[in-house]
Design an enzyme around this catalytic site. Structure first.
Site, PDB file in Angstrom:
ATOM      1  N   ASP A   1      39.708  36.795  35.324  1.00 22.63           N
ATOM      2  CA  ASP A   1      39.871  36.092  36.355  1.00 22.63           C
ATOM      3  C   ASP A   1      38.759  35.400  36.768  1.00 22.63           C
ATOM      4  O   ASP A   1      37.305  35.331  36.503  1.00 22.63           O
ATOM      5  CB  ASP A   1      39.511  37.538  37.584  1.00 22.63           C
TER       6      ASP A   1
ATOM      7  N   HIS B   1      38.228  26.771  39.140  1.00 22.90           N
ATOM      8  CA  HIS B   1      38.043  28.230  39.865  1.00 22.90           C
ATOM      9  C   HIS B   1      38.893  28.842  38.733  1.00 22.90           C
ATOM     10  O   HIS B   1      38.938  29.955  39.579  1.00 22.90           O
ATOM     11  CB  HIS B   1      38.808  28.272  41.297  1.00 22.90           C
TER      12      HIS B   1
END
Length: 734
Positions: free
Chosen positions: A373, A166
């Site tokens: 991110d 993730h």
């Protein structure tokens, strides 16, 4: 019915302790929220850490465990020291900053933290293995658990295993800094399917796996250690319906009106982040400062509200980060504020869901500008709340979401001037243009929601299917093997070396047997009634140097040469003439010059072309071209080209490992056990008597009766086999 096991660091409920009692509260993490729908809608179990149960008395602890069981949660309990070392020390002190390219924050003097990381990963794997049933699938999540796929594969090779990362996977030159790089890659590559948020992260993983481990790239994934791993990019979404519905509720709309009134006509620029150094909050504040400097007429007309959710406050780097944010905020307000108004306001607290949605809905401009991110769901949450298609999103090009949300104003968060200019562009954008952008963003966010993300990954995971020859833990077949051994006069063990007893190395000469392996082999060979054969593609000199002094029968060059034991001469199993080698060497050296890292291994009566060290790999088309260039010589001299693991070998036709199975091994009263890992060992398996046990190490098509996953599993099998044979009454072996 087959079920799904979700495995993540945290579960959807966290234990809160007070006065010796406990209560389950919903977890606030994005991953728990993302998978909650999958858990609620399917036949699933969830394995993870529920928080500290240490403050509970016995009765309260049992009550919490019962409640977790009712929620289909399998708790992995961790001590305070484990949490500190595995989670805060290694996961967030090493992997998190490095994967986000913040190398100055990476701690590499963390051997104890690594040990804790490996130990906790083992426990997660054991918890999943214990509750999984044949045919189940296991979906493992994120950087805290990168070793779990391999540990789980060793425990339960019958399971279908998926892994999803993730956060970003960094470029090779960054990832290679890690001292534990090989082990982390090997952990993930034990999966059947590995998922990433973007094609770029997937490409970085492929490059690192090829250059560090020598994995071979295929169109749909990687081949490593005899196992095929499918890869895919799956951009995670949000529960868009929940945000959209909540944003339209009367209570939220009323709160939006209150916020707008409190603003007193000012434009609201909003930032919402965990207080994490990857989120780029100081850089964002500097951009706001630059904007106010360049546009003094706007100083009383805008408010930048930064909602900073507390995160990892026990970690020193995060405490320093909060201090930095507070200092920059104070300076801006000192420069551009007034007694009645300040241009920047920071909220440092957790924000209830409805209040967060109201802030999204009230904002005019959303600033989402992380330095790096994996995805960033805040950007998607903002878009989902904009039911009237108002609002403008400014998004970092280094957020994974930038690949999906192309209608946002994309910025480089390291470029303060460009971010200030983007703010000016957003605040001056014509309403019609702004609505067209948001309409497209919102449509994409609602269509590609979290449920679609989970369904896509699980569909592809199930499409992998179980292996047609599933690998087995040796405990499944060892009892019957020992039972057969108790009625047998002689046991012959035929063992391949590279890829079976030891892992492959970049250079063949580096795979020297370690003392533990030599001791294990000698232990097996000295059990009365045992006969141990080492059947290798290695040359005579190497096998002599490594094993010539032991009580072993050696077979070199894939069976062409045989040595009956210490002091015995090498004897050829076939008539041969090596006159062809000079021509073959010339051809292969020509190919080797085109591939940096390729090398030739010349044996008495064969030549091997190794390409394990070729960083960019060698395509199947090139390998076919090499075989074609050798075909005239092979046909003329009675040779064959054999493909092994990252090696092409030219040898005499018929000189294969099946020659190791002589007439004495096929007689009644002899139990033969053979282990091998690649195409060359299939000749050995083919020559075995029907009563033999053949074991393939790793994946790939094979005629072997059963499998073991890797050399580590082989060693455990041989250790348990030795112990079992030593317990059999001696009279049964004579």
């Amino acid at each position: 019915m087959a079920k799904l096991l979700l495995v993540s660091n945290r579960v959807p409920w966290t234990v809160a302790c007070a006065g010796g009692k406990g209560v389950l509260k919903p977890s606030s993490g994005g991953l728990a929220t993302a998978l909650a729908g999958t858990h609620a809608r399917g036949e699933t179990l969830w394995v993870g850490w529920p928080g500290d149960l240490g403050g509970l008395d016995a009765e309260a602890r049992q009550a919490i465990l019962d409640e977790l069981q009712a929620q289909r949660v399998i708790p992995v309990e961790l001590s305070a020291e484990e949490v500190e070392r595995y989670y805060e020390g290694f996961s967030n002190g090493v992997l998190w900053p490095l994967f986000h390219y913040l190398l100055d924050k990476v701690r590499l003097d963390t051997d104890q933290d690594w040990d804790a990381y490996a130990s906790v990963n083992q426990r997660f794997a054991e918890a999943a293995a214990e509750r999984a049933e044949p045919g189940d699938s296991v979906w493992i999540h994120d950087y805290q658990l990168m070793l779990v796929p391999r540990y789980l594969r060793e425990l339960r090779p019958d399971l279908r295993i998926g892994f999803f990362l993730h956060i970003p996977f960094p470029a090779y030159e960054v990832f290679r800094i890690l001292p534990w790089r090989e082990l982390l890659l090997q952990g993930v590559l034990a999966s059947d399917l590995v998922g990433f948020h973007t094609p770029g992260y997937q490409a970085h993983f492929v490059n690192a796996s090829r250059r560090i481990l020598g994995a071979e790239s295929r169109e749909d994934g990687l081949d490593y250690d005899g196992h095929h791993v499918a890869l895919g990019d799956y951009a995670i979404g949000i529960d868009a319906e929940a945000f959209s519905t909540t944003a339209a509720s009367p209570s939220v709309m009323a709160r939006v009106q209150e916020i707008r009134q409190d603003l007193g006509g000012r434009t609201l620029i909003l930032g919402v982040d965990r207080l994490d150094y990857t989120k780029g909050i100081p850089q964002r504040l500097l951009a706001v400062e630059r904007y106010l400097e360049l546009h003094p007429e706007m100083r009383d007309s805008v408010l930048f509200l930064q909602a900073s959710v507390p995160s990892r406050e026990r970690v020193e780097a995060y405490a320093q980060y909060r201090k930095q944010v507070d200092e920059v905020t104070g300076r801006i307000n000192g420069l551009y504020g007034s007694p009645s108004r300040v241009p920047v306001h920071v909220l440092h607290r957790n924000i209830p869901f409805e209040e967060l949605v109201a802030l999204y809905r009230a904002a005019d401009v959303m600033l989402v500008t992380p330095l790096r991110d994996g995805m960033n769901l805040v950007a998607k949450e903002f878009c989902a709340t904009r039911g009237d298609d108002s609002g403008i999103l400014i998004l970092s090009e280094f957020a994974g979401a930038s690949a999906d949300l192309r209608e946002a104003i994309l910025v480089n968060p390291y470029d303060t001037g460009a971010m200030a200019e983007a703010l000016d562009t957003a605040l001056r954008m014509p309403p019609g243009q702004a609505r067209a952008r948001m309409r497209a963003l919102r449509k994409r966010v609602i269509t590609h929601d979290v449920h679609r993300w989970a369904e896509a990954f699980l569909r592809d995971l199930h499409a992998q299917g179980p292996s047609p020859h599933p690998m087995a833990a040796h405990e499944a077949f060892l009892p019957s093997l020992l039972e057969d051994a108790s009625d047998t006069e002689r046991i012959a063990l035929l063992l391949d070396y590279d890829g079976t007893l030891v892992p492959f190395t970049e250079r063949p000469e580096e795979a020297v047997p370690d003392p533990d392996l030599l001791a294990l082999l000698e232990r097996l060979a000295r059990i009365e009634g045992n006969e141990l054969h080492l059947v290798s593609g290695r040359g005579k000199d190497v096998l002599d140097a490594w094993f010539g002094g032991g009580p072993f029968i050696l077979h070199a060059e894939h069976g062409l040469w045989r040595k009956a034991g210490p002091g015995s001469p090498w004897t050829a199993r076939m008539d041969h003439s090596p006159g062809w080698k000079l021509e073959a060497k010339t051809v292969l050296e020509g190919w080797a010059r085109n591939f940096e890292g390729a090398l030739l291994e010349e044996k008495d009566h064969s030549i091997a072309w190794h390409y394990r060290q070729v960083r960019r790999g060698v395509s199947s088309q090139t390998l076919q071209a090499i075989r074609d260039s050798l075909r005239p010589l092979a046909e003329r001299e009675g040779l064959e080209v054999l493909e092994g693991s990252k090696v092409l070998e030219l040898r005499l036709r018929g000189a294969h490992k099946g020659l190791a199975v002589d007439e004495a091994l096929t007689t009644q009263g002899t139990l033969v056990v053979a282990l091998g890992d690649d195409r060359t060992d299939e000749d050995l398996f083919r020559a075995l008597p029907p009563s033999a046990l053949s074991i393939r190490v790793g994946q790939g098509p094979s005629r072997a009766l059963t499998r073991l996953p890797d050399p580590r599993a082989v060693r455990r099998f041989l250790e348990d086999l030795a112990a079992g044979l030593e317990r059999i009454p001696r009279k049964a072996l004579v």
